[in-house]
Design a protein around this motif. Structure first.
Motif, PDB file in Angstrom:
ATOM      1  N   GLU A 169      -4.948   9.107   1.239  1.00 48.97           N
ATOM      2  CA  GLU A 169      -5.811   8.996   0.059  1.00 48.97           C
ATOM      3  C   GLU A 169      -5.744   7.595  -0.543  1.00 48.97           C
ATOM      4  OE1 GLU A 169      -5.885  10.936  -4.361  1.00 48.97           O
ATOM      5  OE2 GLU A 169      -5.403  12.262  -2.683  1.00 48.97           O
ATOM      6  N   ARG A 170      -4.541   7.044  -0.644  1.00 46.76           N
ATOM      7  CA  ARG A 170      -4.361   5.701  -1.202  1.00 46.76           C
ATOM      8  C   ARG A 170      -5.022   4.638  -0.317  1.00 46.76           C
ATOM      9  NH1 ARG A 170       1.482   4.603  -1.650  1.00 46.76           N
ATOM     10  NH2 ARG A 170       1.386   6.517  -2.839  1.00 46.76           N
ATOM     11  N   LEU A 171      -4.876   4.771   1.006  1.00 46.77           N
ATOM     12  CA  LEU A 171      -5.489   3.804   1.921  1.00 46.77           C
ATOM     13  C   LEU A 171      -7.009   3.881   1.852  1.00 46.77           C
ATOM     14  CD1 LEU A 171      -3.197   4.179   5.066  1.00 46.77           C
ATOM     15  CD2 LEU A 171      -3.151   2.379   3.339  1.00 46.77           C
ATOM     16  N   ASN A 172      -7.566   5.091   1.822  1.00 45.26           N
ATOM     17  CA  ASN A 172      -9.014   5.235   1.719  1.00 45.26           C
ATOM     18  C   ASN A 172      -9.539   4.616   0.428  1.00 45.26           C
ATOM     19  OD1 ASN A 172      -9.544   6.517   4.170  1.00 45.26           O
ATOM     20  ND2 ASN A 172      -9.133   8.543   3.328  1.00 45.26           N
ATOM     21  N   GLY A 173      -8.824   4.842  -0.668  1.00 44.00           N
ATOM     22  CA  GLY A 173      -9.256   4.297  -1.957  1.00 44.00           C
ATOM     23  C   GLY A 173      -9.138   2.787  -2.032  1.00 44.00           C
ATOM     24  N   SER A 174      -8.023   2.250  -1.573  1.00 45.86           N
ATOM     25  CA  SER A 174      -7.803   0.809  -1.706  1.00 45.86           C
ATOM     26  C   SER A 174      -8.625  -0.003  -0.708  1.00 45.86           C
ATOM     27  CB  SER A 174      -6.326   0.468  -1.562  1.00 45.86           C
ATOM     28  OG  SER A 174      -5.885   0.782  -0.271  1.00 45.86           O
ATOM     29  N   LEU A 180       0.809  -1.217   0.000  1.00 45.34           N
ATOM     30  CA  LEU A 180       0.000   0.000   0.000  1.00 45.34           C
ATOM     31  C   LEU A 180       0.843   1.269   0.000  1.00 45.34           C
ATOM     32  CD1 LEU A 180      -2.757  -1.065   2.543  1.00 45.34           C
ATOM     33  CD2 LEU A 180      -3.066  -0.685   0.097  1.00 45.34           C
ATOM     34  N   VAL A 181       1.942   1.283   0.740  1.00 45.91           N
ATOM     35  CA  VAL A 181       2.758   2.500   0.843  1.00 45.91           C
ATOM     36  C   VAL A 181       4.044   2.431   0.032  1.00 45.91           C
ATOM     37  CG1 VAL A 181       1.833   3.105   3.087  1.00 45.91           C
ATOM     38  CG2 VAL A 181       3.935   1.789   2.960  1.00 45.91           C
ATOM     39  N   GLN A 183      -0.890  11.692   0.614  1.00 45.98           N
ATOM     40  CA  GLN A 183      -1.029  10.715  -0.466  1.00 45.98           C
ATOM     41  C   GLN A 183      -1.297   9.319   0.092  1.00 45.98           C
ATOM     42  OE1 GLN A 183       1.690  12.799  -0.299  1.00 45.98           O
ATOM     43  NE2 GLN A 183       1.121  14.229  -1.929  1.00 45.98           N
ATOM     44  N   ILE A 184      -0.671   8.978   1.212  1.00 44.73           N
ATOM     45  CA  ILE A 184      -0.878   7.664   1.828  1.00 44.73           C
ATOM     46  C   ILE A 184      -2.312   7.538   2.321  1.00 44.73           C
ATOM     47  CG2 ILE A 184      -0.240   6.197   3.784  1.00 44.73           C
ATOM     48  CD1 ILE A 184       2.632   7.261   3.442  1.00 44.73           C
TER      49      ILE A 184
END
Length: 147
Positions: free
Chosen positions: A76-81, A36-37, A73-74
């Motif tokens: 946002e990426r965690l919320n999306g994934s 994820l990160v 950005q992390i």
């Protein structure tokens, strides 16, 4: 005699105690953290606690600044994934330094031992392996002061 019960009826009583200690989302984040990160941040940080839209992440000291810089950005990426939105979404990262998270330095390589000569054996793989093994045993004895 008790009646037949569906297996799904047992799941809440089995998973309840485990999910009180760690929410399923936190378990997923821990398991998939590096993907994820990214590998650079994933190897030096780990999610520790989740609550109230705040994810607490521990990392080693030098990478805390990098993690803080990439936090929006992390999140946002965690919320999306993870499909988080509304009241369930992550709002921010809380970063704590944990020196136990320091990446381990590579172990020093042992010096190659000179192979021990075994002329009485015929040439082949077995002879080569035994010569290398004999060289390591001899090197270890010399380091210990034995002969």
């Amino acid at each position: 005699m008790r009646g037949v019960r569906m297996i799904g009826a047992f799941i809440p009583s089995l998973t309840g105690p485990a999910f009180r200690r760690r929410p399923p989302l936190l378990v997923r984040l821990v398991m998939d953290w590096e993907s994820l990160v990214g590998p650079e941040l994933g190897t030096v940080s780990i999610p520790r606690k989740l609550g109230g839209g705040v994810l607490t992440v521990s990392c080693c000291g030098p990478m805390a600044m990098e993690l803080q810089y990439a936090a929006p950005q992390i999140v946002e990426r965690l919320n999306g994934s993870c499909g988080l939105w509304g009241e369930e979404r992550l709002i921010r990262l809380r970063i704590v330094q944990d020196f136990a998270q320091l990446p381990s330095s590579p172990a020093p390589r042992a010096r190659q031992a000179a192979p021990l000569s075994l002329p009485e054996l015929e040439q082949g793989d077995l002879r080569a392996v035994l010569e290398r093994l004999g060289g390591h045993v001899l090197q270890r004895r010399q380091r210990r002061g034995q002969r």
